[in-house]
Scaffold this motif. Structure first.
Motif, short mmCIF file in Angstrom:
data_model
loop_
_atom_site.label_atom_id
_atom_site.label_comp_id
_atom_site.label_asym_id
_atom_site.label_seq_id
_atom_site.Cartn_x
_atom_site.Cartn_y
_atom_site.Cartn_z
N SER A 57 0.83 -1.20 0.00
CA SER A 57 0.00 0.00 0.00
C SER A 57 0.86 1.25 0.00
N ARG A 58 2.05 1.16 0.60
CA ARG A 58 2.93 2.33 0.58
C ARG A 58 3.43 2.61 -0.84
N ILE A 59 3.61 1.52 -1.62
CA ILE A 59 4.02 1.73 -3.01
C ILE A 59 2.85 2.25 -3.83
N VAL A 60 1.67 1.76 -3.51
CA VAL A 60 0.50 2.12 -4.32
C VAL A 60 0.12 3.58 -4.12
N TRP A 61 0.23 4.10 -2.90
CA TRP A 61 -0.14 5.50 -2.67
C TRP A 61 0.98 6.22 -1.91
N PRO A 62 2.02 6.63 -2.62
CA PRO A 62 3.22 7.14 -1.96
C PRO A 62 3.29 8.65 -1.86
N TRP A 63 2.17 9.36 -2.12
CA TRP A 63 2.30 10.79 -2.40
C TRP A 63 2.72 11.63 -1.21
N LYS A 64 2.67 11.04 0.01
CA LYS A 64 3.07 11.82 1.18
C LYS A 64 4.54 12.25 1.06
#
Lengths: 256, 711
Positions: B209-216
């Motif tokens: 999930s960190r790879i999928v939504w890394p925008w932070k």
């Protein structure tokens, strides 16, 4: 003068397209070659400017043997021999003017083509050629925008660019409407009579042959089976006809 | 009647033969290739089954014995025959009802599957000893065994029906069984494992999930923080002057530490801690209700959280103060730092991080490398076009097949090529030191070499080939034939010598060692030369005076071979070679993509050339146009649209490849991606993946659009 002696062409697959063909064409003649499809008409015409390399025999063009010419000589000979084709053989995506200009390539240095350069004088000459066949207004159209008859006229203009002494016409009207046939052959006749250009033309329809030819040779299975003058062909007998075209053939008219 | 009985006998014989050896009955019945393929299928399937059913990737020593497999096969065959008998019975009973007849097939299939699942484990238990059972993936083994058995059974039935090649029953059951067998085996060999995929996701889902939504991590955050510091001296020798004690201050954070001088804790080699001086820490002016962190900064400025010497996170009281106690931590002091040192105790209270709207360092880096990737793809495409266009004309059969030269012309050409190249090299040897040589001006030097060698070679080639070709025509045939034979012998000898030397080093060197090869090189070369000369002279003699050599077809074949080699090696592998050549970076990737583009575009372009209308070429040749003129005015206009389409397509591929070519060191964003993955920085890696996806999708869209408009 064009003299064809013992011309034979055997293709690599063993097909004998021409077998010991002999004939002479005087300057200023309108010679028509008749015969069925596959009788060797196209091969014969293409042997004369060596688009096809003959297997045996000689072709003398004003005393020079075309079959023995090297590349440089061939280039000089070819530019004196214009050719028009059944399927016009235009570059469809190029403009009419460019198509006509390519007829002049035999006279121009090779490397000019790398920068697509034609001198103004040649462009004027091309426009004149187009005027002579009556489609100068289409000069800047793309060739694929033209009708069949117009395309063949571009083909003639292209041949005219060569200042030809002789024109080879490979069934020039076979892909056209019968009405257009007379128009195209009319141009050829005009060139033949007014500019003294010898014409070698293969044709299908007998009435066209009778109307335009000054001399006729008939090919069957790669051999010359008929040779006649304008008078002979106008009075061709059924027997002679069947000798050229085979027993089942029927005479056919295009009218006009 | 007699005929019928004979047929009957033959059917029984064929069935029997196929029972013993699959396919034999069919072969005897006249369908030889059918029988052969059936036999081959059974053999391969059984072999694969023994290998795949028994292999355990982690324990390669495990292996199911062929004997055990045969037992399994027998049991499976029994099961299959039992099921077939059941089917036959069902058909017999339900013969009257149309509905039952159509339903019999699916019902039977479902029933068989059910029975197989229910009976299979029992069957394995019965057939195989427990220690054999440990060695196999039971289901795979069972399924493949059943497929092999079913094909065997079908093959017996088939053999009974075969009457020669023309009269043979449908192969559909065979293909169906084959597909089932291949899928079963394939899943085992590829180790497709849904269990694992589901089980592992529990642990790896967070990372994914960190790879999928890394925008932070794409943005910078500013955290406001309150800080107070106090100085502490350690160790505390007698007579030292410790730093002054802080005083509480109004309106800003403060911390007071007592004493300000003490001994460090010590950790022995076993890791046991001996406490040093205990400090009392009081602080104030912080935000109430939130934690403060205590950090220790050693004399050279490295701050860390002290471990095992007391609490380091304290909640601030309602009045903004706190107090705690802490032993001076163990600090490794460099040996050259003698005597008392001043340490710093720092109290930090972090506020909430605020979004600043600025891009983070990682994001900037990723964008920069993305640009590098796109540019790499563009440059490789451009270079690919430049190099592949001339090659594609040489690789077009319709342009090359009718180019011939005479033997004499060929001799002159090759001699001219070699002589001209040699002369060019010598000339360049003299000239290049003037511009600084290979070290100071590599590109210029190299260019001079290429221009001179190629220029002189081509010039001499044209000159000599023409001269000799013309001489060949003019001279007496015997003389020109002897020139041809001599010249060809010379060329053949040269090529043979080179091949002989190559054979010695390349082939003999492998089996007999480099030294023996060195010793044999000369004799091998001479042998090659003699052989080559003899063959070439023989060939020239057969061609006769002014004999024709299809030089165009030679060039065509050579260029095609080169293009095929270049294309069959993947860009990633070219990139590895590029990295060895010029070191890691975008340049290596560029080289790799260029080589592959040249090969791929060369093929596509040459095929476009081969499919053009030959009419205009013929027409232009007839006007006396040269080869170059014909190509420019008859070929180029025709191939322009397909060339453009292929180029866009290649550009698309190149940008796509350029994003991952960095995985092997070829520069661009792939390089960054693999680094981040190795450092477990999955969010940053996710950023790179996102950028790649966006770029590739955008380019895909654009190039598809342009191509659509073009065609």
């Amino acid at each position: 003068m064009l003299v064809v002696e013992h011309l034979t062409k055997v293709y690599e697959d063993g097909t004998i397209a021409l077998k010991d063909v002999n004939f002479t064409v005087e300057d200023g003649e309108f010679l028509v070659i008749i015969g069925l499809s596959g009788s060797g008409k196209s091969t014969l015409l293409r042997c004369i400017n060596r688009l096809i390399q003959p297997t045996e025999g000689r072709i003398l063009w004003n005393g020079v043997d075309i079959t023995q010419a090297n590349d440089a000589e061939m280039r000089r000979i070819r530019r004196e021999i214009g050719m028009i084709f059944q399927h016009f053989n235009l570059v469809e995506r190029s403009s009419v003017l460019t198509n006509v200009l390519t007829g002049r390539l035999g006279y121009l240095p090779s490397w000019w083509s790398l920068v697509n350069f034609f001198p103004q004088s040649e462009k004027r000459r091309a426009m004149q050629a187009l005027e002579r066949v009556g489609i100068a207004d289409k000069a800047h159209n793309r060739a694929d925008a033209l009708s069949g008859g117009q395309k063949q006229r571009v083909g003639i203009a292209r041949a005219l660019m060569q200042d030809p002494k002789i024109i080879l016409a490979d069934e020039p009207v076979a892909s056209l409407d019968p009405v257009l046939a007379h128009s195209i052959l009319g141009y050829l006749e005009k060139l033949n009579q007014e500019h003294d250009i010898t014409v070698l033309c293969s044709l299908h329809y007998l009435d066209l042959v009778q109307r335009y030819a000054t001399k006729v040779i008939g090919l069957r299975d790669g051999r010359v089976v008929y040779e006649g003058t304008r008078e002979n062909i106008r009075n061709i007998t059924d027997e002679e006809f069947k000798h050229i075209y085979g027993q089942e053939a029927q005479r056919l008219s295009v009218g006009g | 009647m007699k005929d019928g009985r004979q047929t009957q006998h033959k059917a029984w014989l064929q069935a029997l033969l196929s029972l013993l050896v699959p396919g034999l009955g069919q072969a005897v019945g006249g369908a030889i290739s059918r029988g052969f393929y059936i036999f081959l299928t059974e053999a391969v399937l059984s072999g694969l089954a023994v290998f795949a059913a028994a292999q355990r990737p982690r324990y390669p020593d495990y292996g199911l014995s062929f004997h055990a497999y045969l037992q399994l096969l027998g049991a499976s065959a029994a099961l299959v025959i039992f099921l077939l008998a059941l089917y036959w019975l069902a058909r017999r009973v339900s013969l009257r009802s149309e509905f039952a007849k159509t339903a019999a097939g699916p019902t039977f299939a479902a029933l068989s599957a059910l029975i197989a699942v229910l009976v299979a484990p029992r069957m394995v238990d019965t057939v195989l000893a427990p220690e054999e059972q440990k060695k196999l993936f039971a289901l795979t083994a069972l399924f493949t065994a059943m497929v092999v058995a079913a094909i065997w059974a079908w093959n017996i039935y088939d053999a009974a029906q075969v009457r020669g090649k023309a009269h043979a029953p449908s192969l559909t059951p065979f293909y169906l069984l084959l597909i089932v067998g291949i899928i079963t085996l394939g899943a085992r060999i590829v180790q497709i494992n849904p269990d694992k995929a589901i089980r592992e996701y529990k642990d790896t889902g967070v990372i994914l999930s960190r790879i999928v939504w890394p925008w932070k991590v794409a943005f910078d955050y500013k955290a406001s923080q309150l800080v107070a510091e106090a100085k502490v001296q350690a160790p505390c020798p007698p007579g030292a002057t410790p730093p002054p004690v802080n005083q509480p201050q109004e309106g800003k954070p403060w911390v007071v530490v007592t004493p300000t001088c003490g001994e460090l804790s010590k950790r022995d080699t076993k890791g046991k801690l001996t406490f040093g001086t205990q400090l009392t820490i009081r602080g104030g002016g912080f935000q109430p209700g939130k934690k403060v962190h205590i950090l220790w900064e050693n004399p050279i400025g490295n701050a860390f959280t002290p471990r095992g010497v007391g609490p380091t996170e304290i909640v601030v009281g309602p009045d903004g103060t706190f107090s705690t106690q802490l032993y001076i931590p163990d600090v490794t002091i460099p040996s050259m730092a003698q005597g008392a040192q001043i340490h710093t105790l720092r109290v930090v209270q972090r506020g909430t991080a605020k979004f600043t709207g600025k891009l983070s360092k990682a994001m900037k880096l990723a964008l920069e490398k993305m640009l590098e990737s796109i540019m790499m793809g563009l440059m490789a495409t451009a270079a690919g076009i430049l190099l592949s266009v001339p090659l594609s004309f040489l690789a077009a059969r319709n342009l090359m097949h009718n180019i011939h030269t005479t033997t004499e012309g060929f001799v002159g050409g090759v001699l001219g090529l070699v002589g001209g190249a040699y002369a060019g090299k010598r000339l360049a040897d003299v000239l290049t030191p003037l511009v600084g040589g290979l070290e100071k001006a590599p590109v210029l030097t190299f260019t001079i070499y290429v221009v001179l060698v190629l220029g002189l070679a081509i010039g001499a080639y044209r000159l000599l080939s023409r001269a000799l070709a013309q001489a060949g025509e003019r001279l007496h045939p015997t003389l020109s034939l002897s020139i041809g034979i001599l010249g060809m012998a010379l060329i053949g000898g040269g090529v043979g010598y080179a091949l002989g030397i190559g054979y010695a080093h390349g082939i003999l060197g492998i089996t007999r060692g480099a030294e023996a090869a060195q010793a044999m090189a000369h004799s091998s070369g001479m042998f090659g030369a003699a052989l080559g000369a003899a063959l070439a002279a023989f060939w020239a003699g057969r061609l006769g005076a002014n004999g024709k050599i299809p030089i165009g077809q030679f060039i065509y074949a050579a260029v095609r071979l080169l293009l095929n080699i270049g294309r069959s090696i993947e860009p990633l592998i070219w990139a590895i070679m590029g990295v060895i050549w010029v070191g890691p970076g975008a340049f290596a990737g560029f080289i790799a993509l260029t080589i592959h583009s040249v090969a791929a575009l060369g093929k596509l372009y040459s095929e476009a050339i081969e499919s053009i209308d030959p009419g205009p070429i013929e027409a232009l040749q007839a006007t006396g146009a040269t080869r170059l003129q014909t190509i420019v005015y008859a070929v180029v206009p025709q191939v322009l649209p397909p060339f453009t389409a292929f180029t866009l397509y290649r550009w698309d591929i190149n940008v796509r490849m350029s994003t991952i070519i960095g995985l092997v060191g070829g520069g661009g964003i792939g390089f960054l991606l693999i680094q981040w993955i190795h450092q477990f920085q999955y969010e940053q890696a996710g950023l790179a993946v996102w950028l790649i996806t966006i770029t590739v999708a955008t380019l895909d869209f654009i190039s598809a659009n342009i191509r659509e408009k073009m065609v």
